[in-house]
Design a protein around this motif. Structure first.
Motif: not given
Lengths: 119, 110
Positions: A35, A43, A59, A97-100, A108, B93, B96, B98-99
């Motif tokens: 980041y 971030l 991004d 991973l965040p979504g999992l 993190q 989140i 997947n 993450m912001r």
């Protein structure tokens, strides 16, 4: 305790130089992230890696590349540093991973940051 | 694009004051919200992972609540101490993705 270390706390480089930022984690995490943090902004994700030799753009990948040759190490490369890359760079790792994993395994763990100044 | 807003941007309080700040996020497709504390010259550290509407989490004098229907989370600090001085980041989140918000910088004066 999870430990994420970054190779430098402060770095001063000249425009056009190639810059390497190294990050090492000791918890056998699959996922690693780079980041940058700028005043007034959250971030922002540059790149992440979910496995050795695997990488995904975040991004703001322009002007950066990454390398993950070993599980514990994730490098950020500025191919030709520019003044607009002056920033704080943070490395992070996570088990999932965040979504999992909404149960904390997506948490993190961050390094202390590298403050890069490009002149 | 996920928009995560934190307010206020900065906050100065006296030792012993209680304080709170806000993280706002999109209310659709919520998956989880993380709070992190980032002290100067140190690494950001996770405080809470929140996943369910109505969640309340507590760690010592710090607690957090979550409202996924209206898209906000509050972080409360009871009886602030100088060692609470830090930037508090929330991360939303969705899938997947993450912001992070820009953070609330808290300064607690002795």
């Amino acid at each position: 305790d999870v430990k994420v270390t970054q190779s430098s706390r402060y770095l001063v480089k000249r425009t056009g130089e190639k810059v390497f930022l190294e990050c090492v984690q000791d918890m056998d995490h699959e996922n690693m992230f780079w980041y940058r943090q700028d005043p007034g902004l959250g971030l922002r994700l540059i790149y992440f890696s979910y496995d050795v030799k695997m990488k995904e753009k975040g991004d703001i990948p322009e002007g950066y590349s990454v390398s993950r040759e070993k599980k514990e190490r994730f490098s950020l490369i500025l191919e030709s540093a520019s003044t607009n890359q002056t920033s704080m760079y943070l490395c992070a790792s996570s088990f999932r991973l965040p979504g999992l994993a909404g149960d904390g395994r997506g948490t993190q763990y961050f390094g202390p940051g590298t403050r890069l100044l490009v002149l | 694009i996920l928009n995560v807003e934190q307010s206020p941007q900065s906050l100065h309080v006296q030792e012993g004051d209680s304080t709170n700040f806000t993280c706002s996020f999109p209310s659709s497709n919520f998956y989880a919200l993380h709070w992190y504390r980032w002290e100067t010259a140190k690494s950001p550290e996770a405080l809470f992972v929140m996943t369910l509407n109505g969640d309340e989490k507590k760690k010592g004098r710090i607690s957090a609540t979550l409202n996924t229907k209206e898209g906000y989370s509050y972080l409360y600090i009871k009886g602030s101490q100088p060692e609470d001085s830090a930037t508090y980041l929330c991360a939303f989140i969705q899938g997947n993705d993450m912001r992070f918000g820009a953070g609330t910088r808290l300064t607690v004066k002795p």
